[in-house]
Write a protein that holds these residues in place. Sequence first.
Motif, short mmCIF file in Angstrom:
data_model
loop_
_atom_site.label_atom_id
_atom_site.label_comp_id
_atom_site.label_asym_id
_atom_site.label_seq_id
_atom_site.Cartn_x
_atom_site.Cartn_y
_atom_site.Cartn_z
N PRO A 1 0.78 -1.24 0.00
CA PRO A 1 0.00 0.00 0.00
C PRO A 1 0.81 1.29 0.00
O PRO A 1 0.44 2.24 -0.71
CB PRO A 1 -0.87 -0.13 1.26
CG PRO A 1 -1.08 -1.60 1.38
CD PRO A 1 0.23 -2.21 0.98
N PRO A 2 1.93 1.42 0.74
CA PRO A 2 2.69 2.68 0.67
C PRO A 2 3.19 2.99 -0.73
O PRO A 2 3.26 4.17 -1.12
CB PRO A 2 3.85 2.45 1.65
CG PRO A 2 3.35 1.42 2.60
CD PRO A 2 2.49 0.51 1.77
N ALA B 1 0.12 4.12 -2.94
CA ALA B 1 -0.36 5.47 -2.62
C ALA B 1 0.41 6.54 -3.39
O ALA B 1 -0.09 7.67 -3.55
CB ALA B 1 -0.25 5.72 -1.12
N LYS B 2 1.60 6.21 -3.89
CA LYS B 2 2.42 7.17 -4.63
C LYS B 2 2.17 7.11 -6.14
O LYS B 2 2.74 7.89 -6.90
CB LYS B 2 3.89 6.92 -4.35
CG LYS B 2 4.27 7.10 -2.87
CD LYS B 2 5.73 6.73 -2.64
CE LYS B 2 6.10 6.85 -1.16
NZ LYS B 2 7.51 6.44 -0.91
N CYS C 1 -3.64 8.21 -8.17
CA CYS C 1 -4.31 7.44 -7.12
C CYS C 1 -4.69 8.36 -5.97
O CYS C 1 -3.84 9.03 -5.39
CB CYS C 1 -3.40 6.32 -6.63
SG CYS C 1 -4.09 5.37 -5.26
N GLU C 2 -5.97 8.40 -5.62
CA GLU C 2 -6.46 9.26 -4.55
C GLU C 2 -6.82 8.49 -3.27
O GLU C 2 -6.97 9.09 -2.20
CB GLU C 2 -7.68 10.04 -5.03
CG GLU C 2 -7.39 10.96 -6.20
CD GLU C 2 -8.59 11.76 -6.65
OE1 GLU C 2 -8.42 12.88 -7.14
OE2 GLU C 2 -9.73 11.25 -6.51
N PHE C 3 -6.97 7.18 -3.38
CA PHE C 3 -7.34 6.35 -2.23
C PHE C 3 -6.97 4.93 -2.57
O PHE C 3 -7.21 4.47 -3.69
CB PHE C 3 -8.85 6.47 -1.96
CG PHE C 3 -9.36 5.60 -0.83
CD1 PHE C 3 -9.22 6.01 0.49
CD2 PHE C 3 -10.00 4.40 -1.09
CE1 PHE C 3 -9.71 5.23 1.53
CE2 PHE C 3 -10.49 3.60 -0.06
CZ PHE C 3 -10.34 4.03 1.25
N VAL C 4 -6.39 4.20 -1.61
CA VAL C 4 -6.02 2.81 -1.89
C VAL C 4 -6.10 1.98 -0.62
O VAL C 4 -5.71 2.42 0.46
CB VAL C 4 -4.60 2.72 -2.51
CG1 VAL C 4 -3.54 3.31 -1.57
CG2 VAL C 4 -4.26 1.27 -2.87
N LYS C 5 -6.65 0.78 -0.75
CA LYS C 5 -6.68 -0.21 0.32
C LYS C 5 -6.44 -1.59 -0.30
O LYS C 5 -7.06 -1.96 -1.30
CB LYS C 5 -8.05 -0.23 1.02
CG LYS C 5 -8.39 1.04 1.80
CD LYS C 5 -7.54 1.18 3.04
CE LYS C 5 -7.92 2.43 3.83
NZ LYS C 5 -7.10 2.58 5.06
N MET D 1 -9.05 0.93 -5.29
CA MET D 1 -8.35 2.17 -5.61
C MET D 1 -9.33 3.20 -6.20
O MET D 1 -10.26 2.84 -6.92
CB MET D 1 -7.20 1.92 -6.59
CG MET D 1 -6.20 0.88 -6.11
SD MET D 1 -4.82 0.60 -7.25
CE MET D 1 -3.81 2.06 -6.92
#
Length: 216
Positions: free
Chosen positions: A24-25, A28-29, A33-37, A60
């Motif tokens: 995930p880190p 996120a970059k 991408c505005e949201f990720v799990k 995402m």
Amino acid sequence: MVTISLINYSQNKYWAFKQMQLLPPHLAKIKGCEFVKLLGTGSGFGFSLWPDFSTYALLMKWKDENQAEDFFQNSNEFNELKSKSNSIETHYLESLGAHGSWYGENPFPEKGTYNGGQIAVITRARINIHKLPRFWQFVPKASKAIENAKGLITTKGIGEWPLIEQATFSIWENEQAMKEYAYADTHKEIIGKVKKENWYKEELFSRFNYIKSINH
């Protein structure tokens, strides 16, 4: 644009499990991408006590579809997921709005217009620890109700932490079918107990136009 990719592993299951923390880190970059799990999944229908270590869900949110396609076609991160997994199916969604929060924020505030076709739903709950026994007491009843729901195309339990953070992803033939399930007696009974007995520390209900799916 929101995507949810269901990633299935026949091998490399330990590698897949480690990615819950490691990947995930980096995601996120990713540009756009505005949201990720990255979420684990449960076996069976709806919420589940039993994890499915062969399947993970990558959720995402994107600024636009072009940036999503660039990630799926060209990124090192997704290419590695493809090389390690057995299959990946990505569902493309358009937000119709959400109420509630996910760790204090609403990730899907955009309110679109229902297009009259298939509709997808993501629900998520963080359960109050002292209410866990009460919550899990009603899970089998809720799972049976959704399994028998008219108009349900598919559903999968997803989540970040076993027992205390649970979510579901479901696809319905249309909005009417989804609403008929939501207002059915069994579901209404359980939702009433959720509110009255304060089962949840946090919850989110989000709806989407279902756009398409792609097998990578």
